[in-house]
Design an enzyme around this catalytic site. Structure first.
Site, PDB file in Angstrom:
ATOM      1  CD  GLU A 188      -3.153  -0.933   2.066  1.00  0.00           C
ATOM      2  OE1 GLU A 188      -3.098  -0.021   2.903  1.00  0.00           O
ATOM      3  OE2 GLU A 188      -4.101  -1.733   2.000  1.00  0.00           O
TER       4      GLU A 188
ATOM      5  CD  GLU B  82      -3.653  -5.801   3.923  1.00  0.00           C
ATOM      6  OE1 GLU B  82      -4.497  -4.978   4.346  1.00  0.00           O
ATOM      7  OE2 GLU B  82      -2.427  -5.612   3.975  1.00  0.00           O
TER       8      GLU B  82
END
Ligand code: BG6
Length: 484
Positions: A170, A382
């Site tokens: 991320e 995720e």
């Protein structure tokens, strides 16, 4: 594209679950580990919910065997975890800490002994503090060579055992929160020019690692994990549709285009150049990014929620929004960039207690978009629900809300596969409960409850299986058949 003929989940689909070092390991200074920027940041009062930190976290460092045993009993096919850079290089890039390397050897070996495919994230936000102090970490191009050295050290140590590698977790989140909204280290706010330069440095570091990987881990697969926010124009007013295009270019494609195509999206670059905040290129940068993109094997997707986009006039909302870190539903406010877009709530969808939109179809939309735009395999690295859980007196935890959340998302992934997306793996967030960076320990994500350590002075750190643990076990055993 609803079809009558349903296909199954692919053979060898990796049913997984994920974590990150700082959020689970604890043992923050054990066996020669050096401090990371997070070890320092969380000690500043007021930066996290109730000043919680990861000094102990769920003490995965000392519960390794127990945690992997729980994964094995569940039948997990892959476990995604990150390596703490400061365990490997505690205080200098010239000295490797063997005990740090040994810890992850042990974890990887335990996984392999239990038929769990290890999936390694090289960087999940915990930069060694000495690199921040030496040259301000990601702000300096010096980090590119250091990241490469760190990645090469890992490839050499674990490359013969680990097939799946994620360079950076991320990038879009840790850079925004570090340099735009001051919620992560180094706590800078509205440093737009620096933010884009930092991102450029991260891209180059990622690219160097991808290229080094080619020789060192033959047969391996590598990519980055991106926090995907599929978006919907609020209505069919043309200015809102353009706002959606701007949003996608600046919030999604800015990252994914570089990973997959090795170049930035044109309209967004033009906009940033006009504003004077576009990243500066040095000779060779464009070629490096383009070359690395040819060797990226998958797009890693972290998906939690989608966004609604509405045109935001020049005198409109100018804020990154109030972030709900308490779990008091409704405390989030809407963010916006004047002249571009704002993100109102989606009245069609429910939200979590932390005001995150729950949108299972969004994951399918994201997969479809990635497939059309990049034609890359996808690893869902995720996906999960942060919620309050209650430990009952008999040791059970009933979390039907989590089961529903995960089941609905999996059904949409299956549809995306039927529609042509190649999805290799699905990792829930998370396996055990863990520290939710800014939100403390009360925002729980795991299949395994870990005894409340937020309020307890001396938490037992005892592990308890939630109802979702047994549910996922059945899903894995049936290769997803019990979803339907
Ligand atoms: C992702 C991160 O942003 O989302 C995880 O990769 C994080 O580290 C997860 O925990 C959930 O976010 P949060 O803020 O609820 O912990």
């Amino acid at each position: 594209m609803m079809q009558a003929n349903k296909t199954a989940f692919p053979e060898n689909f990796l049913w997984g679950s994920a974590s990150a070092a700082y959020q689970v390991e604890g043992a923050w200074d054990a066996d020669g580990k050096g401090p990371s920027i997070w070890d320092e940041f969380v000690k500043v009062p007021g930066t996290t919910y109730k000043n919680t930190n990861g000094d102990v976290a769920v003490d995965h460092y000392h519960h390794l065997e127990e945690d992997v045993r729980l994964m094995a009993e569940m039948g997990l096919k892959t476990y995604r975890f990150s390596i703490a850079w400061a365990r490997i290089f505690p205080s200098s890039m010239d000295e490797v800490n063997q005990k740090g390397l040994d810890f992850y050897h042990k974890l990887i070996d335990l996984c392999l002994e239990n038929n769990i495919e290890p999936m390694v994230t090289i960087y999940h936000w915990d930069l060694p503090l000495f690199l921040q102090q030496k040259y301000r970490g990601w702000e300096s191009r010096e980090v590119i060579a250091d990241f490469k050295k760190y990645a090469v050290t890992l490839f050499e140590a674990y490359g013969s055992k680990v097939k799946y590698w994620i360079t950076i977790n991320e990038q879009n989140i840790f850079t925004r929160m570090g340099w735009m909204t001051a919620q992560h280290p180094p706590k800078m706010s509205s440093e737009e020019k620096l933010y884009y330069q930092v991102n450029h440095n991260v891209f180059l570091a990622h690219a160097e690692a991808v290229l080094a990987f080619q020789d060192l881990v033959p047969g391996g697969m590598i990519g980055a994990s991106f926090a995907l926010h599929p978006s919907y124009a609020i209505d069919c007013k043309p200015e809102n549709v353009v706002a959606k295009m701007d949003y996608d270019d600046l919030k999604n494609y800015w990252w994914m285009d570089v990973y997959a195509h090795g170049r930035y999206p044109k309209a967004a670059m033009k906009y940033l150049q006009t504003k004077g905040v576009a990243p500066e290129f040095e000779p060779g940068d464009a070629e490096l990014l383009a070359e690395a993109a040819k060797h990226v094997d998958f797009m890693g997707v972290n998906y939690y929620r989608s966004d609604v986009v509405e045109y935001n006039p020049l005198d409109g909302v100018d804020s990154s929004g109030v972030f709900n870190t308490t779990g008091e539903k409704g405390s989030m406010t809407i963010p916006g960039v004047p002249g571009l877009y704002k993100n109102p709530l989606n009245s069609n969808l429910p939200t979590t207690d932390w005001d995150w939109t729950i949108d299972p179809i969004g994951i399918r939309i994201g997969c479809r978009d990635i497939t059309s735009r990049y034609n890359l395999p996808i690893i869902i690295s995720e996906n999960g629900l942060g919620a309050f859980d209650t430990l009952e007196e008999d040791g059970s935890i009933h979390d039907p809300y989590r089961i529903t959340y995960l089941a609905e998302h999996l059904k949409e992934i299956k549809l995306a596969i039927e529609e042509g997306s190649e999805v290799l793996a699905y990792c829930t967030w998370s396996f055990t409960d863990l520290l939710s960076w800014l939100n403390g320990y009360q925002k729980r994500y795991g299949f395994v409850y870990v005894d409340q350590y937020e309020e307890a002075v001396e938490p037992s750190l005892k592990r308890y299986k939630k109802d979702s643990y047994y549910w996922y076990k059945d899903i894995i055993a049936s290769d997803g058949e019990t979803l339907f």
